[in-house]
Structures are given as C-alpha cells and as structure tokens.
Design a protein around this motif. Sequence first.
Motif, PDB file in Angstrom:
ATOM      1  N   TYR A 447      21.637  -1.670 -54.132  1.00  0.00           N
ATOM      2  CA  TYR A 447      20.664  -0.438 -54.228  1.00  0.00           C
ATOM      3  C   TYR A 447      19.362  -1.044 -53.701  1.00  0.00           C
ATOM      4  CZ  TYR A 447      18.351  -2.706 -58.229  1.00  0.00           C
ATOM      5  OH  TYR A 447      17.599  -3.602 -59.134  1.00  0.00           O
ATOM      6  N   GLN A 448      18.914  -2.249 -53.652  1.00  0.00           N
ATOM      7  CA  GLN A 448      17.866  -3.015 -53.159  1.00  0.00           C
ATOM      8  C   GLN A 448      17.776  -2.910 -51.475  1.00  0.00           C
ATOM      9  OE1 GLN A 448      17.232  -6.733 -54.850  1.00  0.00           O
ATOM     10  NE2 GLN A 448      17.029  -5.918 -56.786  1.00  0.00           N
ATOM     11  N   GLY A 449      16.548  -2.900 -51.079  1.00  0.00           N
ATOM     12  CA  GLY A 449      16.271  -3.008 -49.708  1.00  0.00           C
ATOM     13  C   GLY A 449      16.513  -1.483 -48.750  1.00  0.00           C
ATOM     14  N   SER A 450      16.380  -1.596 -47.579  1.00  0.00           N
ATOM     15  CA  SER A 450      16.150  -0.308 -46.682  1.00  0.00           C
ATOM     16  C   SER A 450      17.613   0.075 -46.402  1.00  0.00           C
ATOM     17  CB  SER A 450      15.688  -0.927 -45.450  1.00  0.00           C
ATOM     18  OG  SER A 450      16.371  -1.862 -44.814  1.00  0.00           O
ATOM     19  N   ASN A 451      18.632  -0.645 -46.930  1.00  0.00           N
ATOM     20  CA  ASN A 451      20.080  -0.091 -46.723  1.00  0.00           C
ATOM     21  C   ASN A 451      20.863   0.386 -48.047  1.00  0.00           C
ATOM     22  OD1 ASN A 451      20.220  -1.075 -44.044  1.00  0.00           O
ATOM     23  ND2 ASN A 451      20.706  -2.873 -44.425  1.00  0.00           N
ATOM     24  N   GLY A 452      19.732   0.336 -49.090  1.00  0.00           N
ATOM     25  CA  GLY A 452      20.350   0.857 -50.538  1.00  0.00           C
ATOM     26  C   GLY A 452      19.620   2.184 -50.761  1.00  0.00           C
ATOM     27  N   LEU A 453      18.995   2.361 -51.893  1.00  0.00           N
ATOM     28  CA  LEU A 453      18.321   3.615 -52.420  1.00  0.00           C
ATOM     29  C   LEU A 453      17.525   4.223 -51.204  1.00  0.00           C
ATOM     30  CD1 LEU A 453      17.964   3.053 -56.090  1.00  0.00           C
ATOM     31  CD2 LEU A 453      19.824   4.409 -55.046  1.00  0.00           C
ATOM     32  N   GLN A 454      16.804   3.361 -50.641  1.00  0.00           N
ATOM     33  CA  GLN A 454      15.775   3.877 -49.576  1.00  0.00           C
ATOM     34  C   GLN A 454      16.349   4.622 -48.523  1.00  0.00           C
ATOM     35  OE1 GLN A 454      12.599   1.039 -48.511  1.00  0.00           O
ATOM     36  NE2 GLN A 454      13.123  -0.246 -50.435  1.00  0.00           N
ATOM     37  N   GLN A 455      17.691   4.459 -48.226  1.00  0.00           N
ATOM     38  CA  GLN A 455      18.108   5.356 -47.254  1.00  0.00           C
ATOM     39  C   GLN A 455      18.192   6.878 -47.747  1.00  0.00           C
ATOM     40  OE1 GLN A 455      22.163   3.858 -46.725  1.00  0.00           O
ATOM     41  NE2 GLN A 455      21.698   2.927 -44.927  1.00  0.00           N
ATOM     42  N   ILE A 456      18.024   7.139 -49.241  1.00  0.00           N
ATOM     43  CA  ILE A 456      18.130   8.374 -49.899  1.00  0.00           C
ATOM     44  C   ILE A 456      16.642   8.973 -50.306  1.00  0.00           C
ATOM     45  CG2 ILE A 456      19.406   9.783 -51.646  1.00  0.00           C
ATOM     46  CD1 ILE A 456      21.720   8.223 -51.333  1.00  0.00           C
ATOM     47  N   PHE A 465      10.617  -0.079 -61.121  1.00  0.00           N
ATOM     48  CA  PHE A 465      11.588  -0.798 -61.682  1.00  0.00           C
ATOM     49  C   PHE A 465      12.754  -0.960 -60.925  1.00  0.00           C
ATOM     50  CE2 PHE A 465      12.095   3.297 -63.632  1.00  0.00           C
ATOM     51  CZ  PHE A 465      13.174   3.604 -63.749  1.00  0.00           C
ATOM     52  N   LEU A 466      12.913  -0.238 -59.895  1.00  0.00           N
ATOM     53  CA  LEU A 466      14.130  -0.311 -58.954  1.00  0.00           C
ATOM     54  C   LEU A 466      13.362  -0.735 -57.488  1.00  0.00           C
ATOM     55  CD1 LEU A 466      16.134   2.957 -60.039  1.00  0.00           C
ATOM     56  CD2 LEU A 466      16.584   0.559 -60.454  1.00  0.00           C
ATOM     57  N   GLY A 467      12.578  -1.370 -57.640  1.00  0.00           N
ATOM     58  CA  GLY A 467      11.862  -2.025 -56.218  1.00  0.00           C
ATOM     59  C   GLY A 467      11.245  -1.119 -55.497  1.00  0.00           C
ATOM     60  N   GLY A 468      10.895   0.202 -56.020  1.00  0.00           N
ATOM     61  CA  GLY A 468       9.878   0.978 -55.200  1.00  0.00           C
ATOM     62  C   GLY A 468       8.648   0.880 -55.376  1.00  0.00           C
ATOM     63  N   ASP A 469       7.736   1.664 -54.867  1.00  0.00           N
ATOM     64  CA  ASP A 469       6.198   1.580 -55.094  1.00  0.00           C
ATOM     65  C   ASP A 469       5.575   2.634 -55.941  1.00  0.00           C
ATOM     66  OD1 ASP A 469       6.402  -0.360 -53.004  1.00  0.00           O
ATOM     67  OD2 ASP A 469       6.077   0.993 -51.306  1.00  0.00           O
ATOM     68  N   SER A 470       6.321   3.066 -56.662  1.00  0.00           N
ATOM     69  CA  SER A 470       5.871   4.261 -57.404  1.00  0.00           C
ATOM     70  C   SER A 470       6.184   3.859 -58.796  1.00  0.00           C
ATOM     71  CB  SER A 470       6.721   5.483 -57.415  1.00  0.00           C
ATOM     72  OG  SER A 470       6.302   6.526 -58.140  1.00  0.00           O
ATOM     73  N   GLN A 471       5.211   4.321 -59.772  1.00  0.00           N
ATOM     74  CA  GLN A 471       5.066   4.103 -61.216  1.00  0.00           C
ATOM     75  C   GLN A 471       5.631   5.286 -61.702  1.00  0.00           C
ATOM     76  OE1 GLN A 471       1.293   2.694 -62.688  1.00  0.00           O
ATOM     77  NE2 GLN A 471       1.764   0.543 -62.246  1.00  0.00           N
ATOM     78  N   ALA A 472       6.723   5.420 -62.401  1.00  0.00           N
ATOM     79  CA  ALA A 472       7.587   6.496 -62.912  1.00  0.00           C
ATOM     80  C   ALA A 472       7.008   6.478 -64.588  1.00  0.00           C
ATOM     81  CB  ALA A 472       9.178   6.197 -62.932  1.00  0.00           C
ATOM     82  N   ASN A 473       6.792   7.660 -64.981  1.00  0.00           N
ATOM     83  CA  ASN A 473       6.168   8.087 -66.174  1.00  0.00           C
ATOM     84  C   ASN A 473       7.570   8.606 -67.147  1.00  0.00           C
ATOM     85  OD1 ASN A 473       4.753   8.594 -68.511  1.00  0.00           O
ATOM     86  ND2 ASN A 473       4.281  10.737 -67.890  1.00  0.00           N
ATOM     87  N   ILE A 474       8.441   7.403 -67.333  1.00  0.00           N
ATOM     88  CA  ILE A 474       9.500   7.429 -67.787  1.00  0.00           C
ATOM     89  C   ILE A 474       9.499   6.635 -68.826  1.00  0.00           C
ATOM     90  CG2 ILE A 474      12.054   7.473 -67.827  1.00  0.00           C
ATOM     91  CD1 ILE A 474      11.830   8.419 -64.644  1.00  0.00           C
TER      92      ILE A 474
END
Length: 620
Positions: A447-456, A465-474
């Motif tokens: 799921y990490q990297g440009s070929n993972g979740l970042q495609q979607i 917590f999944l390698g992104g730049d956003s802090q989720a209020n969860i």
Amino acid sequence: MVQKYQSPVRVYKYPFELVMAAYERRFPTCKMIPVFVGSEILAEFNSEDGGVTIIERRCKLNVDAPYLLKKIAGVEFVYFIQKNSLDRRKRILKIEAHNESFASRIGIVERCAYTVHPENTDWTCFEQSASLDVKSFFGFENAVEKVAMKQYSQNIKKGKEVIEFYINELLSEGITHIPLFEERKKLPEIKVTEGDKLLEATGQPPPESTQVDVNLKLESEYIERRLGKLTPYQESCLVRLKKWMAEAHQGKVPSDQTLVRFLQAQDYNLEKARENLCQSLVWRKKYQVDKILNSYNLPEVVTRYFPGGWHKHDRSGRPLYILRLGQMDVKGFIKSIGEEGLVKLTLHVCEEGLKKTEDTATKKGKPIYSWTCLLDLEGLNMRHLWRPGVKALLHIIEMVETNYPETMGLVLIVRAPRVFPILWTLVSTFISDNTRSKFIFYGGNDYQGSNGLQQIIDKECLPDFLGGDSQANICEGGLVPKSYYMSEEEYERERLQGNRLFDDSMYHSVSLGKGQVHEWTWYILVEPFLICHDGESVQGTHVASLEGTYVLQWRHLDTQHHHHSFDFPLHQHKAKVMYYYELLKSRDYKGSMSSLQSSHSAATFNSASEQSAVSNSTPR
C-alpha cells in the motif's frame, strides 16, 4: 413480452421554428441515417390558415438484420407508417409511427413530440417513447427482438445528431431566425375537422397522455452531468422508474442518484429494481431511517473508542471513510451498545455518506453517488472472530447490501494479517459479486509508495498512519472499558430480543394465516380493495373521521369460483401486514390527501409509503 422505451428530455438550444425547418430536411431521404431508404406521402392536410399541417408517410427501411432472418422473412425492406401533426400556433409537433410490415407478427409503436422548453421559449424539447411486441416470427422471436432493440438504440443515438446537422446546415446558409407563426399570419384559429378525419382514417389509437409534472422529467444533459453517461436503454429505465415512483407515491420520488443506484444493482432490470426499491422504502419508513441523522446521538463509548470516521476524498472526488477495524473492540461495543446499537451506528454512517456524496456532486458538478472505504486491518486477530460479533457483521452487511446498493465505489484493504482469509471466507458469500469486484487488496507493505494507495488517494489526503501527509481525526480505538458495558440482565435481554433496531418504530406487525383476522381501534374510511398478487406488496392509505373498531383482513380471491363476501378459501396463503395510524387535528385536514400536515406526512420524502395518512397497511 412487450419491450418498452421512454427517452429523457433532449434539449435543442434553438427555437422551435428553426428545429422544425431542420426536421423537414430529413425527408424524403436522410443521408445521415443509412437504413432510411426513402419515403412517400400518402395523405396531407393543411388548415385554411396554414397553422396546422398533418402528413402521413410510408417510410422504407433497410433493417440491419442477419441475412438468414431476411431470407426466411422473404423481404429486403420493411415499411412503417408515420403520421406527423404540426401545430405552428401551439408550437408542437407530434409524431406517431407503426410498422406496416409483419403487423400481425410484430407490433412496433413509436410516439415522439417536439415542444417548446417550459423555462426557455427559445429552446426546443424532444421526447420519444416506443413499444415492441414480438408475437410470433417463425421461431426467431428472440433474434428479432434483439435486432429491433439494437436498431432502435442506434437510431436514437443518431436522432439528435441528425437534427443538429441540419440546423448547422441552415445556419451556414444564413438562416438563423424563422418568425413565429403569429408574426407571419394574423388569422383566427380554425378547428381541424378534416385533419381529425385523416387521423381517424389511419386507424391508430390516440397518443398516450404526456401530462407529467415537468419537475419529474429528466433532461439528457442533466443525466450525463449529474448521473453519468448512460446508454439509451439505461436512460429509458431511469425515466420509467421515476415516472412509476411518482405515480405510485403521489409525486414523491427518491433522488435520481438513488434510482440509478438501484437500477445499477440489478443490471438495469427495471422490475427487480422497482421491487427492491419499494421494499427498501418500506424498510426506511418502518424504522424511520430518514430521521436518524437528526434523532440519533452517538453514544460516548462510540465517540471515544470507535476507530472510524470520514476523512477528505479520493482522486475521483468520492468521500473517503476510514475504518481501523483491527483496532476495534468488537466484543466491547456489542457488550456496551448491543447489536442494535451497531446497526444504528452503521445506518448513521451510511446516511452521512449519502449526504456527503450529494453535496460533493453539487459542489464539483459531476456524477458522484458513491464513496470509498479504506479498511486498515492492522491488529486484526482471533478475538475479532467472536461469534456474536461475526453474526452482527453479517447482519449489517446484508442490511447495507439490500438498502444501500452501489454506494460503495471502492473498498481498499490494507495491512491484512494472516487471520484475515478466515474472516473473508465467512463474509464474502454475503457480499454481491458486483460489490466484491470493487475490493482492492494490498498485501504486506504494497500500500506504500506511489504504486500503492496513492494511485487512488492523493498523498495530501492519505492519513499519516498509512504514509500520507494528512492528520486524520480518527480515534485509535482500543479496548472498551467495562464501565461502559450493559449489565448482564440488560445484555441478555437485548440478545434475546434480537435486533429491534428502533424502539419507536411507527409500524406494528402481524402475520395472518388461514381464517385469521386482526382487530384494533383506528380511524378509517374504507376505500376500494388493494389488489396484491403472490410475492408482491402494496401500500394503502385510509382516512376517516369516525372512531370505532375495524377489521383488517387479508383475503385470497379465488377467480375460478364464486364466494360470498366472507366465505372464501385461504388454502395456504399467508400475509404479513404492517400498519401504523395517526390521530390528526381536524384543522390540519383540508379535504385532500396532499393537504394533511402531520408529523409523519411532513417528513422528508425518502419513505416507501410517505402518503399523508392516518393508517397504512402493507399486505405481503
């Protein structure tokens, strides 16, 4: 079986007179439609003032059918009779056509109308409907039906292009404006008696009524912009379903997005979509789902320990819901709020999703009626396979699949542990094939990297917590403290009663078998019988001003034998009847069903039998 087609409203952004001039150029042949070989005028009528023209033509078509089929039929061409009635004063053209060839074996009827746009008099609207009834055709009925529908769909696609082609031709010739009829001739209107005789001579039935609320009509451009690009057949299903819902529920129709979702879930099988939608609307009414966003307050244990929430959107603009299922204490939540509490929570999330997709579609101006769910399974283990928890999960999946079809755009599974295949084996059989096709699994760190979740999901929208730049209020989840648990007595009572969903459900339910009746006191004015066939359901509303005891009875009508009023065989026929009643103040009733202003009748539309009512019975 009769195949039917109903188009949405197609809009030409040109005046009616210019569109008519373009339409006339289609005859006697049309190079834009190769199958249209030619036409001859059989009869023509012009009123004395020139305001009305009626032309009857015999049209010759070279149908694109298999050679073998043409050989068996013994024809190269087929002929249609077309009747055009143009009223220049009222600015309307009505077209009726039926097949002359094989009329005893195949019945094809088409009706079209060009009218002035109700909101812009410089625009022209076009609508068409058709029916195909293949009675017999040398054993090739299915083949003929497929050929006819394919040919018709192709002609529909070409229709708008043809008019626009000839309009552009007129414009290139410098013809940009054609005066209104009143501006050209100031003569009194004359009744068309001779024209009526011509219409009668054709032997064709009068056109079907087109008196439909303009607010319930759909324009093709609107469909493409807000609902997506649909085929002519899919557009027809949408238009017909909306019309049927308006007629069956007194003009109160679900959103167009809802209609499309239910149609998509049944692969545009109109009958199945209509049946499922009606059942879902009854379900929404029964449990007052429309009110859940305003009436349901999240319990403290949910706000503090439930590891799920909405977070931005994916690359397609769909709202993103993140659930850290591996961090969820399933047993703790069921012990705290019960299965019913989990169901309410799920419904709250689903209703939020519908609202978010609608708001997003409006904001972005493009079709969005589903959301993306990101399931983080890190921490999933055998404790999540606790039997009551799995049972609750399966119930929730079944409920969502039935009542929220096609709301899930994608389901992204990340960080699944070894125990996941066991859970997937248990739940996957309860998920439809169409929904399963939307699941995307990421193994290990894929799921990490440009070929993972970042495609979607863009990196700036992906949680940290999944390698992104956003802090989720969860919420991070964790074990639910036992201080939130119900007492053993409360938990056992909730478990035995099962999923009641809502304590304040407005409906009462009773099953009636052979020879059984059910009595209660209510207000009712008896209306004609509601006819319901096996496997179907009907809704009825009854109003009265006298208090008393009334009998609700499910009667099986035997059409082969005559019986007295209350002397009839029930055999093994059974019915489940759900009903509710309201007591209304006389000042709120002004003589019509639509004028009742009660707490239920004033609710938002999304209900199966939202018909300002004092009682509603649904035999099934």
